[in-house]
Design a protein around this motif. Sequence first.
Motif, short mmCIF file in Angstrom:
data_model
loop_
_atom_site.label_atom_id
_atom_site.label_comp_id
_atom_site.label_asym_id
_atom_site.label_seq_id
_atom_site.Cartn_x
_atom_site.Cartn_y
_atom_site.Cartn_z
N TYR A 2 8.46 -3.20 -3.75
CA TYR A 2 8.24 -4.63 -3.53
C TYR A 2 7.01 -4.78 -2.64
O TYR A 2 6.89 -4.12 -1.60
CB TYR A 2 9.44 -5.27 -2.84
CG TYR A 2 9.13 -6.67 -2.35
CD1 TYR A 2 9.01 -7.72 -3.25
CD2 TYR A 2 8.89 -6.91 -1.01
CE1 TYR A 2 8.68 -9.00 -2.81
CE2 TYR A 2 8.57 -8.18 -0.54
CZ TYR A 2 8.47 -9.22 -1.45
OH TYR A 2 8.14 -10.48 -1.02
N ALA A 3 6.11 -5.63 -3.06
CA ALA A 3 4.89 -5.84 -2.28
C ALA A 3 4.51 -7.31 -2.34
O ALA A 3 4.38 -7.89 -3.43
CB ALA A 3 3.76 -4.99 -2.82
N PHE A 4 4.36 -7.94 -1.18
CA PHE A 4 3.99 -9.34 -1.08
C PHE A 4 2.53 -9.50 -1.50
O PHE A 4 1.66 -8.76 -1.04
CB PHE A 4 4.21 -9.82 0.36
CG PHE A 4 4.05 -11.30 0.54
CD1 PHE A 4 4.64 -12.19 -0.34
CD2 PHE A 4 3.32 -11.79 1.60
CE1 PHE A 4 4.50 -13.56 -0.15
CE2 PHE A 4 3.17 -13.15 1.79
CZ PHE A 4 3.77 -14.04 0.91
N THR A 165 0.20 1.40 -6.73
CA THR A 165 0.28 0.14 -5.99
C THR A 165 0.16 0.42 -4.51
O THR A 165 0.99 1.15 -3.94
CB THR A 165 1.62 -0.57 -6.27
OG1 THR A 165 1.80 -0.76 -7.66
CG2 THR A 165 1.63 -1.93 -5.57
N GLN A 167 -0.04 -1.18 -0.63
CA GLN A 167 0.26 -2.35 0.18
C GLN A 167 -0.41 -2.17 1.54
O GLN A 167 -0.10 -1.23 2.27
CB GLN A 167 1.78 -2.54 0.34
CG GLN A 167 2.10 -3.85 1.03
CD GLN A 167 3.56 -4.24 0.93
OE1 GLN A 167 3.93 -5.35 1.33
NE2 GLN A 167 4.41 -3.38 0.41
#
Length: 212
Positions: A2-4, A165, A167
């Motif tokens: 999960y990455a904002f 990905t 972050q």
Amino acid sequence: MYAFAPFVRTDQTSAKQLIDDITMGTLVSMASPDAEASPLPFRFYHDTKTGQNRLEGHMDRNNPLWRHLEQNGRALVIFWGPNCYISPSRYETSPRVPTWLYQTLHIHGQAKIIHEAEWLDTHLYDLAAHLEPAQSGWSLPNVAPYKNKLIDGIVGVTINIDKMTAQLKLGQHNTLPDRQKLYKSLRAGTPQEQLIADQMERLNMVPDTEKT
């Protein structure tokens, strides 16, 4: 992972920079139910002909992880960069809550185990050249006979990357006054905090007037 959205990077340049900086990643076999994981050094490569990105690393032959990967090559590699706790007192505005600044990179791909001595030799030379300080006076060719004896005790691993990905949560979503105060605090802080400040500078998240 999960990455904002404001903190996410999926580009090759960001991934390579983080891997070059961190080097050590935790390789996780996705084989279920007996997953294995180990921290290992990695190098990042981009094949200009095929466009394929890959990681290259190695591990002890006694490590059970490589046998898991031979049975099921799906793998995840997690890189953790500098990180630190941030007190609400480090911001200009209020109210705030405690938070954490950090850098992390998750890489998914297909792993292949390599036993060939020639490949391992090239990999070790490249890894040592990347990490060894130029002024140290040590070089791998100077201990070639010793190195050759040790090669039998390791296996190599390549991971063809499907997804990467990053972050980078470095306070970039804050107001200018908050970023100014935060940066000054980090720059004068612990070694980990100063590394975060370095990254804020590198990624142009600090006003020019605050750089030292």
